[in-house]
Design a protein around this motif. Structure first.
Motif, PDB file in Angstrom:
ATOM      1  N   GLY A 182       0.801  -1.224   0.000  1.00 34.58           N
ATOM      2  CA  GLY A 182       0.000   0.000   0.000  1.00 34.58           C
ATOM      3  C   GLY A 182       0.832   1.270   0.000  1.00 34.58           C
ATOM      4  O   GLY A 182       0.293   2.369   0.064  1.00 34.58           O
ATOM      5  N   GLN A 183       2.164   1.127  -0.095  1.00 33.89           N
ATOM      6  CA  GLN A 183       2.990   2.326  -0.110  1.00 33.89           C
ATOM      7  C   GLN A 183       2.988   2.957  -1.498  1.00 33.89           C
ATOM      8  O   GLN A 183       2.558   2.349  -2.464  1.00 33.89           O
ATOM      9  N   ARG A 184       3.505   4.176  -1.553  1.00 31.95           N
ATOM     10  CA  ARG A 184       3.411   4.921  -2.801  1.00 31.95           C
ATOM     11  C   ARG A 184       4.380   4.440  -3.868  1.00 31.95           C
ATOM     12  O   ARG A 184       4.274   4.842  -5.023  1.00 31.95           O
ATOM     13  N   LEU A 185       5.308   3.610  -3.496  1.00 32.09           N
ATOM     14  CA  LEU A 185       6.325   3.207  -4.471  1.00 32.09           C
ATOM     15  C   LEU A 185       5.779   2.269  -5.535  1.00 32.09           C
ATOM     16  O   LEU A 185       5.072   1.316  -5.236  1.00 32.09           O
ATOM     17  N   SER A 186       6.103   2.581  -6.769  1.00 31.33           N
ATOM     18  CA  SER A 186       5.981   1.610  -7.845  1.00 31.33           C
ATOM     19  C   SER A 186       7.254   1.750  -8.649  1.00 31.33           C
ATOM     20  O   SER A 186       7.595   2.840  -9.088  1.00 31.33           O
ATOM     21  N   PRO A 187       7.987   0.651  -8.867  1.00 29.75           N
ATOM     22  CA  PRO A 187       9.235   0.762  -9.629  1.00 29.75           C
ATOM     23  C   PRO A 187       8.968   1.332 -11.018  1.00 29.75           C
ATOM     24  O   PRO A 187       9.777   2.069 -11.563  1.00 29.75           O
ATOM     25  N   LYS A 188       7.820   0.978 -11.561  1.00 30.99           N
ATOM     26  CA  LYS A 188       7.469   1.479 -12.893  1.00 30.99           C
ATOM     27  C   LYS A 188       7.354   3.001 -12.877  1.00 30.99           C
ATOM     28  O   LYS A 188       7.890   3.688 -13.757  1.00 30.99           O
TER      29      LYS A 188
END
Lengths: 257, 316, 664
Positions: C295-301
């Motif tokens: 649920g964190q804001r990180l997306s590698p994309k």
């Protein structure tokens, strides 16, 4: 606005305090040192001031040992200038003497404000900011948790008292402030940045003579006798929890449903 | 030999306990040393507050500039009083006032200072101050020089003296003004709970590690019928409001149970909770100073113990 | 006349598109030239082989079935498209040109496959809507699919009218070509409807088809540089230029004057920049990211997209925004566990983690870091451990042993054990350390530790962006290792394992390092430990820094097998293992924005396995993380987290049988 921040190193309490039990003297050479945590707070508050109102921050330390890394770290964090006061000093130098040396330096300079940690773990003979203020005969406030610029060379402070009482204080500079805590937790200085600073910026060295003044003839350190030591509850978490419940029951502290 | 001067401190509820402790000790020392005791008080009503103190003399500074505590103004007055009375010992409680005035006076009047004093011991007419340093890990035994010294005294060092005296009262006035001005004094925000009124406190320190673990403390406090308090680092990190802080710059509490979890027990903290009826300390470091003040201690991980304890107390 | 026009048009379009393409690509090339160097042309035969597997056989792409297949269809179509271009252009420039019936047939087969692929792709995007596409440029996706569809239609269209238009335009008379079956079928329709008989219609139909085909191909060329579909050009070279240095090495050796911080585009290496434009926004990385899942804001994309868009904006003349903390937020950057699942999933081999670490380093230079994590960094600097504990307490765990452990600083040992922070200081893991020591003693291994001489390996410090601290720690360890006399080195900690094996190379340390699962397996093979069967059913969690980053998958599994343990794999295992959430310094940071801890997700995954009551770990941090997760998911009744060493101790009779964790 020129702000001086006084820094000092103190023995690292995580490691052992090395004491010659017989003579009651601390083995200063055998201990490791870290920057005093309250000084870190003072530096942070000064850097916040710099960001807010463009103050010029000078970090100053008396060379009681290796203080270079501490000063380079201050530079890496954003101090504009660092000064090391050198002389025939070592780690056993008292606060009184350090304050003498520091106040002599500050007096010659044109600082509007001096910030330092409100206390340190080792100040047997007084806290640096109070002593420096006394030697300079400048007004001084301790246990400060916020320093802001007011108009007309005025400085605004928040001073804390027990019970959570807080005073808002206005003072015309110059002034000495003992910082309890900065408004934000102290920032980090990366090892690489400290190294880079150490390569590119020089520490200004100022030499000073050995200061006179009252020093206590013979301070003996002892480890406190564990008089009222707690009775240790042994065992794993469950055993400990059971025992605590029992203690609470014995003290009539169990909540009746 | 000069007298023993006590710089008194008062709050809304009167003279502080630490002042009374100094008065009691000063009287005892004065007797052995063959000298007198003088109490200095600031602020309106100082005369009335101090006139029953068990000292030989009271000096009160009641003028308008003392209406609220102003560190620089009080220091100016103190500097003058010390210059005039030439005390052998100047005792100041080690509160914000002590930190303000002690070192400042020392520097200005060139009198040695002994900080964080927890005892004054007399032997053969010589006084030794015991000073608590290195976060309580060591005591420094400092011989008070023949010319005397200033000592800032940790609250809780001695029993409080009685208020049965009949001192000579003197008021002083003069120009103690300073470049420093107190704009206003702010009462602490009365938080959601008043930790000074709670019988049971689950108090958390650095060992809580992260605000994410606070629910563990809340749940335990709820199961115990108590409330959560904390030590300074937790407030500094912004994890709990100031009103929950126990210690020198927070609240002084005297609950029936003080469960100290992950609190190392810096002197500033101990000052605020050492009078609790029952103190149980949870700290992975058996050497932590909190163990000196606690009745019971354990080194298990507080993050494991809190839920285990909550479960037992809830399960009831 | 019409033919001349078509020729002129073709040439004009080609030149226009090529010029346009070049003009739009040139700035990107310039950015790459400004970036830092990295050596990516070594081992080229190996690179070629690797490229073949990934490009021709779609090895990674096919890990996701539907996407892989539809991509393969479309991809093959593109290859075949070149045949068609030769055919179509050839017909215009050399009247009567024909590529032959076989190729005609192939072209039509692939046109059909591409069209199927497009239908599947549209179905996937519009109906299935996988979460991994969240944040991607959907419009761009549809534009590209539309363009491809138009090209396909153009191919068939001009093919179908060719027999009727050729006599008029090119003065040749080709017959109907049944091999090009799609065009043939359509030509039949034209004939049946009589349209073929009208010269104007035949001509118009052919020319329209030609322009839709060739014209769109050129338009495509011109469009690509500003589209995520630039991967059509960059994917293949990108795969060729993939990293061949040790997989677990985060940063290449740095020149002494340069830090690892990425503040601006110029601080990345050229392959990093290329990565940004190679990304197709497929979101496979996002789908496997534990931070994203929690649920964190990180997306590698999104990190890649944000960086790419920032480069584009800079190229468009906008003032540069700081990359770390500006273009990519601090919150995103500190959420990364550096588990490497993104890199494992990326079909074009983008390296996300080094970029994130570099951006973290920039944040760190500005003093911006989670305060709990900051204390850990300071603790490493001062005491060499993450626990804020004294140096002298590091070997305290070894005190309770019957046989003391040798001090490798003072006497030669056969095996040197690098213990690591958690195994030295964390009370629960200390028990495991004692167990490992007793196992080694039982096996008669001559081993020792560095006692107070060991400090944290620096693996996590490096991943938090603290290159300087990593170096300081590594140099302290290396100084000790140099003094010590040993034949081999092993460690119980995958993070130390990675540092010793991959990161210390740049400081000159190249001794082989083993993980304790490998070491124990060897001891069993050599007959020094003789486990009796335990008859348990367990699942095994691959630690990121043992499995994914160091490809040690088999040793722990074989070890379990030797103990007579039945292993039931979780859906995500081996290289696809799902991180516990502790890596990259996350274990010390606040859990801002975490709605579901990765460790909890993982334990629930294990709980979904039938009749499995043991969750086997081989990493001290996993022990901490999953023990907590089992509690917070209320899985204690069903699942016991157990270290592989505990099982081994039981199998060789050192330990009481493990308590039966669960009734099923």
């Amino acid at each position: 606005m020129r702000v001086a921040v006084l820094l000092k190193a103190v023995p690292d309490l995580v490691e052992e305090l090395v004491l010659d039990e017989e003579s009651g003297s601390l083995q200063y050479d055998e201990m490791s040192y870290v920057p005093s945590e309250w000084d870190d707070q003072a530096l942070e508050e000064a850097l916040i001031l710099k960001e807010e109102s463009g103050a010029q921050v000078t970090a100053i330390a008396v060379s009681t040992g290796d203080v270079d890394t501490m000063l380079f770290t201050a530079l890496a964090k954003g101090a504009d200038h660092v000064v090391k006061i050198t002389g025939d000093f070592d780690a056993s130098m008292s606060n009184w003497q350090q304050a003498r040396v520091l106040s002599d330096y500050v007096r010659e300079q044109d600082f509007d404000m001096v910030l330092s940690g409100v206390q340190a773990i080792d100040d047997v003979d007084g806290q640096i900011p109070g002593l420096v203020a006394g030697f300079l005969n400048w007004p001084h406030a301790s246990v400060v948790t916020e320093v802001r610029m007011g108009g007309d060379s005025k400085v605004l402070l928040r001073q804390e008292y027990s019970g959570g009482l807080v005073a808002e204080i206005e003072v015309e500079s110059p002034v000495v402030i003992g910082v309890q805590a900065a408004r934000k937790p102290p920032r980090y200085a990366s090892v690489a940045k400290v190294r880079q600073v150490a390569k590119s910026v020089a520490i200004e060295e100022v030499s000073a003579g050995a200061p006179a003044g009252p020093a206590f003839a013979d301070i003996q350190f002892v480890r406190p006798v564990a008089a009222g030591r707690a009775e240790m509850i042994e065992g794993d978490v469950d055993a400990v929890a059971d025992r605590i419940v029992q203690i609470l029951a014995d003290h009539n502290l169990l909540r009746r449903a | 030999m000069g007298p023993i001067l006590i710089v008194t401190e008062s709050t809304a509820s009167g003279i502080t306990d630490s002042t009374k402790e100094c008065v009691g000790k000063a009287k005892e020392l004065a007797k052995v040393l063959g000298t007198s005791t003088v109490a200095l008080g600031f602020g309106p009503g100082a005369v009335d507050r101090l006139r029953r103190l068990d000292v030989n003399k009271v000096i009160a500074a009641e003028d308008g500039e003392f209406a609220v505590y102003n560190p620089a103004v009080c220091e100016n007055a103190l500097v003058q009083v010390v210059a005039e009375t030439a005390p052998f010992l100047t005792m100041i409680p080690n509160t914000t006032m002590g930190l303000d005035l002690g070192a400042g006076l020392a520097g200005r009047n060139n009198i040695p200072l002994i900080a964080y004093c927890s005892d004054l011991q007399e032997q053969d007419g010589k006084i030794t101050a015991v000073s608590q340093v290195f976060a309580g890990k060591l005591l420094a035994r400092v011989p008070v020089p023949g010319d005397g010294a200033i000592v800032t005294v940790l609250p809780g060092s001695w029993p409080t003296g009685e208020e049965t005296g009949d001192p000579v009262v003197e008021t002083i006035s003069g120009d103690y003004s300073s470049r420093m001005r107190v704009i206003r004094v702010i009462e602490p925000e009365k938080g959601d709970v008043d930790i000074t009124k709670a019988d049971i406190l689950v108090s958390v320190g650095r060992g809580i590690e992260s605000p994410d673990n606070l629910p563990l403390a809340d749940e335990l406090a709820e199961a115990m019928g108590g409330v959560v308090s904390c030590s300074r680092p937790v407030v500094d990190a912004g994890w709990l409001p100031k009103a929950r802080q126990v210690g020198k710059s927070g609240q002084t509490v005297k609950p029936k149970l003080y469960l100290a979890c992950g609190i190392s027990g810096a002197p500033e903290h101990l000052q605020g909770m050492r009078d609790a009826d029952l103190i149980i300390a949870v700290n992975t470091d058996e050497e932590a100073s909190i163990m000196e003040a606690a009745h019971f201690g354990t080194t298990v991980d507080m993050l494991d113990l809190m839920p285990a304890l909550a479960e037992r107390l809830r399960g009831g | 006349m019409a033919r001349d026009l078509l020729m002129a048009l073709t040439i004009a379009l080609l030149l226009g598109a090529a010029a346009f393409f070049a003009a739009r690509m040139l700035p990107l090339v310039r950015v790459m030239r400004r970036a830092r160097p990295t050596s990516r042309l070594d081992h080229w035969p190996r690179r070629l082989g690797f490229m073949a597997g990934q490009v021709l056989a779609h090895k990674r792409l096919l890990q996701m079935k539907m996407s892989g297949v539809l991509h393969f269809f479309i991809f093959s179509g593109f290859v075949i498209l070149f045949i068609d271009i030769v055919d179509a252009v050839g017909q215009v420039f050399a009247p009567g040109f024909n590529i032959g019936p076989a190729l005609d047939c192939v072209v039509d087969i692939f046109v059909a496959l591409v069209l199927i692929g497009i239908v599947l792709a549209v179905y996937q995007r519009a109906v299935l809507k996988p979460e991994r596409y969240h944040g991607s440029d959907e419009r761009d996706g549809y534009v590209i699919l539309g363009m491809i569809a138009v090209i396909m239609i153009g191919i068939i269209l001009h093919e179908s009218f060719y027999p009727f238009a050729a006599p008029l335009l090119f003065h040749v008379r080709p017959g109907l070509d049944p091999w090009g079956f799609l065009g043939y079928a359509l030509a039949r329709v034209w004939m049946a409807t009589g349209l073929a008989a009208h010269p104007a219609i035949a001509e118009t139909g052919y020319i329209t088809g030609y322009i839709l085909d060739i014209g769109m191909v050129f338009a495509f060329l011109a469009y690509l540089p500003t589209s995520k579909h630039l991967h059509i050009f960059l994917a293949v070279p990108s795969i060729f230029l993939h990293k061949t240095r040790p997989h677990g090495e985060l940063v290449e050796p740095l020149p002494p004057e340069e830090g690892m911080a990425i503040r601006s585009v110029a601080d990345m290496n050229w392959k990093d920049v290329m990565d940004l434009f190679t990304c197709t926004e497929c979101g496979r990385c996002q789908a496997v990211c534990p931070a994203h899942a929690s649920g964190q804001r990180l997306s590698p994309k999104m990190v890649i997209i944000e960086l790419r868009d920032a480069v584009r904006r800079e190229l468009a003349g906008e003032p540069p925004v700081p990359l770390a903390g500006g273009v990519v937020s601090a919150e995103e950057l500190w959420a990364c566990t550096t588990c490497g699942a993104c890199q494992e999933a990326c079909p074009v081999f983008i390296e996300h983690v080094p970029k994130i670490a570099g951006l973290r380093a920039a944040l760190l230079e500005d003093g911006e870091i989670d305060k709990s994590a900051q204390k850990v960094l300071v603790g490493w600097d001062r005491q060499g451990n993450s626990f804020g504990q004294p140096v002298r307490k590091r070997p305290a765990w070894a005190k309770g042993l019957d046989v003391p452990i040798k001090d490798a600083r003072k006497e030669p040992v056969d095996w040197l054990w690098f213990v690591g922070d958690f195994a030295s200081y964390e009370p629960r893991v200390q028990n495991l350390s004692r167990l490992v020591a007793r196992l080694l003693q039982q096996a008669g291994v001559d081993f020792g530790i560095l006692y107070e001489g060991e400090v944290n390996s620096g693996n996590d410090a490096l991943r938090m962006g603290e290159y300087g601290l990593f170096e300081t720690l590594a140099q302290k360890n290396l100084a000790m290792l140099e003094k010590a006399q040993f034949n081999q080195i092993f460690t119980t900690d995958p993070h130390s394992f990675n540092a010793l094996r991959n990161e210390y190379r740049k400081l000159g340390f190249e001794r082989p390092v083993r993980h304790y699962t490998q070491a124990f397996l060897d001891l069993i093979e050599e007959g020094k430990l003789n486990p009796s069967p335990l008859n348990l059913k367990v699942t095994y969690h691959d630690p990121c820094y043992l499995g994914r980053w160091n490809r040690v998958f088999d040793a722990p599994r074989q070890l379990l097998e030797r103990m007579g343990i039945e292993l039931v794999e979780m859906p995500r295992h081996g290289a696809n293992s799902f991180c516990c959430g502790a890596g990259g310094g996350r274990i010390w940071m606040e859990e801002n924005g975490v709605s579901d801890r990765p460790a909890n997700i993982r334990i629930r995954e294990a709980l979904s396995l039938e009749d499995v009551n043991y969750f086997v770990v081989a990493c001290p941090k996993d022990m901490s993380m999953f023990s907590a997760a089992v509690q917070s998911t209320n899985g204690e009744e069903r699942m016991k987290v157990i270290d592989v060493a505990e099982l081994l101790a039981q199998a060789v009779g050192l330990n009481e049988p493990v308590e039966t964790a669960a009734a099923t």
